[in-house]
Motif scaffolding. Sequence first.
Motif, PDB file in Angstrom:
ATOM      1  N   ALA A 101      -4.894  26.113  26.862  1.00 24.58           N
ATOM      2  CA  ALA A 101      -4.978  25.166  26.793  1.00 24.58           C
ATOM      3  C   ALA A 101      -6.801  25.389  27.030  1.00 24.58           C
ATOM      4  CB  ALA A 101      -5.196  23.614  28.091  1.00 24.58           C
ATOM      5  N   ARG A 102      -7.487  26.503  27.289  1.00 26.59           N
ATOM      6  CA  ARG A 102      -8.497  26.977  27.436  1.00 26.59           C
ATOM      7  C   ARG A 102      -9.115  27.592  26.012  1.00 26.59           C
ATOM      8  NH1 ARG A 102      -7.963  31.651  32.438  1.00 26.59           N
ATOM      9  NH2 ARG A 102     -10.796  30.996  32.154  1.00 26.59           N
ATOM     10  N   ASP A 103      -8.205  27.180  25.192  1.00 27.35           N
ATOM     11  CA  ASP A 103      -8.457  27.611  24.045  1.00 27.35           C
ATOM     12  C   ASP A 103     -10.521  26.750  23.880  1.00 27.35           C
ATOM     13  OD1 ASP A 103      -9.330  27.931  20.468  1.00 27.35           O
ATOM     14  OD2 ASP A 103      -7.237  28.173  20.448  1.00 27.35           O
ATOM     15  N   ARG A 104     -11.478  26.984  22.829  1.00 28.11           N
ATOM     16  CA  ARG A 104     -12.552  27.226  23.169  1.00 28.11           C
ATOM     17  C   ARG A 104     -12.425  25.582  21.898  1.00 28.11           C
ATOM     18  NH1 ARG A 104     -15.802  27.852  18.537  1.00 28.11           N
ATOM     19  NH2 ARG A 104     -15.029  30.310  17.431  1.00 28.11           N
ATOM     20  N   MET A 105     -11.953  25.919  20.480  1.00 27.72           N
ATOM     21  CA  MET A 105     -11.363  24.886  19.997  1.00 27.72           C
ATOM     22  C   MET A 105     -10.540  23.644  20.215  1.00 27.72           C
ATOM     23  SD  MET A 105     -10.525  27.299  17.039  1.00 27.72           S
ATOM     24  CE  MET A 105     -11.095  26.417  15.084  1.00 27.72           C
ATOM     25  N   LEU A 106      -9.959  23.437  21.358  1.00 24.64           N
ATOM     26  CA  LEU A 106      -9.341  22.611  21.266  1.00 24.64           C
ATOM     27  C   LEU A 106     -10.328  21.407  21.937  1.00 24.64           C
ATOM     28  CD1 LEU A 106      -6.573  23.893  23.416  1.00 24.64           C
ATOM     29  CD2 LEU A 106      -6.502  23.289  21.104  1.00 24.64           C
ATOM     30  N   GLY A 107     -11.632  21.751  22.588  1.00 24.87           N
ATOM     31  CA  GLY A 107     -12.740  20.410  23.150  1.00 24.87           C
ATOM     32  C   GLY A 107     -14.005  20.487  22.375  1.00 24.87           C
ATOM     33  N   MET A 108     -13.516  20.937  20.477  1.00 26.36           N
ATOM     34  CA  MET A 108     -15.055  20.582  19.576  1.00 26.36           C
ATOM     35  C   MET A 108     -14.817  19.877  18.798  1.00 26.36           C
ATOM     36  SD  MET A 108     -14.763  25.134  18.191  1.00 26.36           S
ATOM     37  CE  MET A 108     -16.028  24.377  16.257  1.00 26.36           C
ATOM     38  N   THR A 109     -15.547  19.249  18.147  1.00 21.27           N
ATOM     39  CA  THR A 109     -15.555  17.996  17.925  1.00 21.27           C
ATOM     40  C   THR A 109     -15.289  18.515  15.742  1.00 21.27           C
ATOM     41  OG1 THR A 109     -17.878  17.767  17.370  1.00 21.27           O
ATOM     42  CG2 THR A 109     -17.787  16.466  19.230  1.00 21.27           C
TER      43      THR A 109
ATOM     44  N   VAL B 223     -13.645  22.718   2.051  1.00 21.80           N
ATOM     45  CA  VAL B 223     -13.976  22.746   3.374  1.00 21.80           C
ATOM     46  C   VAL B 223     -13.075  21.504   3.911  1.00 21.80           C
ATOM     47  CG1 VAL B 223     -15.558  22.663   4.937  1.00 21.80           C
ATOM     48  CG2 VAL B 223     -16.141  23.592   2.998  1.00 21.80           C
ATOM     49  N   GLU B 224     -13.021  20.146   3.012  1.00 20.66           N
ATOM     50  CA  GLU B 224     -12.542  19.348   3.688  1.00 20.66           C
ATOM     51  C   GLU B 224     -10.328  19.382   3.686  1.00 20.66           C
ATOM     52  OE1 GLU B 224     -13.522  16.578   4.110  1.00 20.66           O
ATOM     53  OE2 GLU B 224     -15.348  17.731   4.747  1.00 20.66           O
ATOM     54  N   LEU B 225     -10.062  19.993   2.506  1.00 22.75           N
ATOM     55  CA  LEU B 225      -8.808  20.988   2.555  1.00 22.75           C
ATOM     56  C   LEU B 225      -8.763  21.648   3.668  1.00 22.75           C
ATOM     57  CD1 LEU B 225      -5.912  20.873   1.358  1.00 22.75           C
ATOM     58  CD2 LEU B 225      -6.586  22.908   0.252  1.00 22.75           C
ATOM     59  N   GLY B 226      -9.675  22.778   3.726  1.00 20.77           N
ATOM     60  CA  GLY B 226      -9.454  23.334   5.262  1.00 20.77           C
ATOM     61  C   GLY B 226      -9.399  22.621   6.250  1.00 20.77           C
ATOM     62  N   MET B 227     -10.203  21.898   6.526  1.00 20.67           N
ATOM     63  CA  MET B 227     -10.164  20.393   7.858  1.00 20.67           C
ATOM     64  C   MET B 227      -9.365  19.881   7.956  1.00 20.67           C
ATOM     65  SD  MET B 227     -13.021  20.752   9.893  1.00 20.67           S
ATOM     66  CE  MET B 227     -12.800  19.479  10.563  1.00 20.67           C
ATOM     67  N   VAL B 228      -8.106  19.555   6.653  1.00 21.77           N
ATOM     68  CA  VAL B 228      -6.702  18.752   7.198  1.00 21.77           C
ATOM     69  C   VAL B 228      -6.012  19.535   7.701  1.00 21.77           C
ATOM     70  CG1 VAL B 228      -4.870  17.835   5.805  1.00 21.77           C
ATOM     71  CG2 VAL B 228      -7.504  17.171   5.595  1.00 21.77           C
ATOM     72  N   VAL B 229      -5.508  20.702   7.487  1.00 20.05           N
ATOM     73  CA  VAL B 229      -4.799  21.842   7.951  1.00 20.05           C
ATOM     74  C   VAL B 229      -5.249  22.239   9.235  1.00 20.05           C
ATOM     75  CG1 VAL B 229      -4.004  23.941   8.080  1.00 20.05           C
ATOM     76  CG2 VAL B 229      -4.295  22.671   5.534  1.00 20.05           C
ATOM     77  N   LEU B 230      -6.656  22.311   9.353  1.00 17.49           N
ATOM     78  CA  LEU B 230      -7.280  23.485  10.936  1.00 17.49           C
ATOM     79  C   LEU B 230      -6.865  21.298  11.603  1.00 17.49           C
ATOM     80  CD1 LEU B 230      -8.482  24.927  12.341  1.00 17.49           C
ATOM     81  CD2 LEU B 230     -10.673  23.709  12.437  1.00 17.49           C
ATOM     82  N   LEU B 231      -6.880  20.099  11.476  1.00 17.68           N
ATOM     83  CA  LEU B 231      -6.620  19.224  12.486  1.00 17.68           C
ATOM     84  C   LEU B 231      -5.309  19.527  12.638  1.00 17.68           C
ATOM     85  CD1 LEU B 231      -8.727  17.087  11.201  1.00 17.68           C
ATOM     86  CD2 LEU B 231      -9.370  17.751  13.149  1.00 17.68           C
ATOM     87  N   ARG B 232      -4.617  19.492  12.499  1.00 21.09           N
ATOM     88  CA  ARG B 232      -2.643  19.371  12.481  1.00 21.09           C
ATOM     89  C   ARG B 232      -2.502  20.783  12.715  1.00 21.09           C
ATOM     90  NH1 ARG B 232      -1.399  17.851   6.054  1.00 21.09           N
ATOM     91  NH2 ARG B 232      -1.902  15.454   5.972  1.00 21.09           N
ATOM     92  N   ASP B 233      -3.230  22.012  12.627  1.00 22.52           N
ATOM     93  CA  ASP B 233      -3.191  22.830  13.121  1.00 22.52           C
ATOM     94  C   ASP B 233      -3.065  22.854  14.961  1.00 22.52           C
ATOM     95  OD1 ASP B 233      -1.280  24.239  11.314  1.00 22.52           O
ATOM     96  OD2 ASP B 233      -3.471  25.994  11.165  1.00 22.52           O
ATOM     97  N   LEU B 234      -4.554  22.047  15.038  1.00 22.41           N
ATOM     98  CA  LEU B 234      -4.986  22.195  16.491  1.00 22.41           C
ATOM     99  C   LEU B 234      -4.553  20.813  17.262  1.00 22.41           C
ATOM    100  CD1 LEU B 234      -8.826  22.219  15.928  1.00 22.41           C
ATOM    101  CD2 LEU B 234      -7.244  24.291  16.652  1.00 22.41           C
ATOM    102  N   ASP B 235      -3.735  19.699  16.837  1.00 18.81           N
ATOM    103  CA  ASP B 235      -2.862  19.097  17.427  1.00 18.81           C
ATOM    104  C   ASP B 235      -1.353  19.795  17.761  1.00 18.81           C
ATOM    105  OD1 ASP B 235      -4.491  16.643  16.842  1.00 18.81           O
ATOM    106  OD2 ASP B 235      -3.088  15.763  14.767  1.00 18.81           O
ATOM    107  N   ALA B 236      -0.663  20.219  17.293  1.00 21.97           N
ATOM    108  CA  ALA B 236       0.561  20.671  17.095  1.00 21.97           C
ATOM    109  C   ALA B 236      -0.077  22.513  18.980  1.00 21.97           C
ATOM    110  CB  ALA B 236       0.667  22.491  16.393  1.00 21.97           C
ATOM    111  N   ALA B 237      -1.207  22.568  18.561  1.00 23.78           N
ATOM    112  CA  ALA B 237      -1.876  24.080  20.112  1.00 23.78           C
ATOM    113  C   ALA B 237      -2.266  22.358  20.810  1.00 23.78           C
ATOM    114  CB  ALA B 237      -2.979  24.442  19.325  1.00 23.78           C
ATOM    115  N   ARG B 238      -2.344  21.162  21.130  1.00 26.46           N
ATOM    116  CA  ARG B 238      -3.396  20.378  21.870  1.00 26.46           C
ATOM    117  C   ARG B 238      -1.610  20.110  22.646  1.00 26.46           C
ATOM    118  NH1 ARG B 238      -6.604  18.409  17.974  1.00 26.46           N
ATOM    119  NH2 ARG B 238      -9.039  19.088  19.015  1.00 26.46           N
ATOM    120  N   ALA B 239      -0.505  20.100  21.747  1.00 27.94           N
ATOM    121  CA  ALA B 239       0.755  19.526  21.691  1.00 27.94           C
ATOM    122  C   ALA B 239       1.583  20.889  22.665  1.00 27.94           C
ATOM    123  CB  ALA B 239       1.737  18.892  21.244  1.00 27.94           C
ATOM    124  N   TYR B 240       0.933  21.758  22.834  1.00 24.26           N
ATOM    125  CA  TYR B 240       1.670  22.433  23.505  1.00 24.26           C
ATOM    126  C   TYR B 240       1.662  23.109  24.634  1.00 24.26           C
ATOM    127  CZ  TYR B 240       3.313  27.722  23.956  1.00 24.26           C
ATOM    128  OH  TYR B 240       3.893  29.228  24.075  1.00 24.26           O
TER     129      TYR B 240
END
Length: 246
Positions: free
Chosen positions: A132-140, A164-181
């Motif tokens: 949960a200390r991953d800096r990306m989890l707190g980024m806008t 970039v937009e396609l990359g953001m779709v992937v990144l945001l989904r991945d970060l949702d999984a990271a937050r749920a961990y």
Amino acid sequence: MTSGSATTDTSPWFVREPSADHPARIFCFPYAGSGASAFSAWPAVIGDAEVCPVQFPGRENRLAHPHYRSYENLAAELAGALAPRLDRPFAFFAHCAGALPAFETVLRLAELGLPAPEVLFVSGQPAPHDAARDRMLGMTEEELRADLESVVRGRGIEPRPDMVELGMVVLLRDLDAARAYRRTEPVRVRCPIVVLHWRDDPDVTLDLLEGWRAYADSVDVQVVDGGHHDFMNAPDRLRTLLAGWR
């Protein structure tokens, strides 16, 4: 099995099917928002081990495949794909948030009675109970977009808006999984762990990596010159460490 033949039927989990030409394999796990192309600049073989990038669903050539949604789901599905490819000694290498599904996959393999990796290499990522200390989890989203553009430019590519937009779709989904961990307590694995700290990484400090020491009987922390994303260039020191487990 004849020399040069694939070990089994082609799987979408691998950008290239592992061959029978090498006595060992390194399965490589990408970081959040990325795919197997993160290892495109790596050599095909390090030491005597074949480099085998893992392709998660929901990105790159697997963009149409449903996202894994949780690291536990990812580990369960990947373990099945790995099972027929564990016919020789192997290691896992995982960078940043990719270390978390890699760790979960080690646990899943053990549950299934399948072989464990000879070593788990984790690069630039705090231990699971500190995830949960991953800096990306707190980024806008704006900050994440700027970070993504910076990484793309760092690879010598000018980021197009559609990219970039396609990359953001992937990144945001991945970060949702990271937050749920949620793994609040260390769980020990049977294999040694080698933890890599990138000397010029301002966000993942050496202290943040110390938590991995509770996860195995043998935990070795190594400092590697470079920044957080320099693993993509497979620098000499990293290659030496990855060749050393054999």
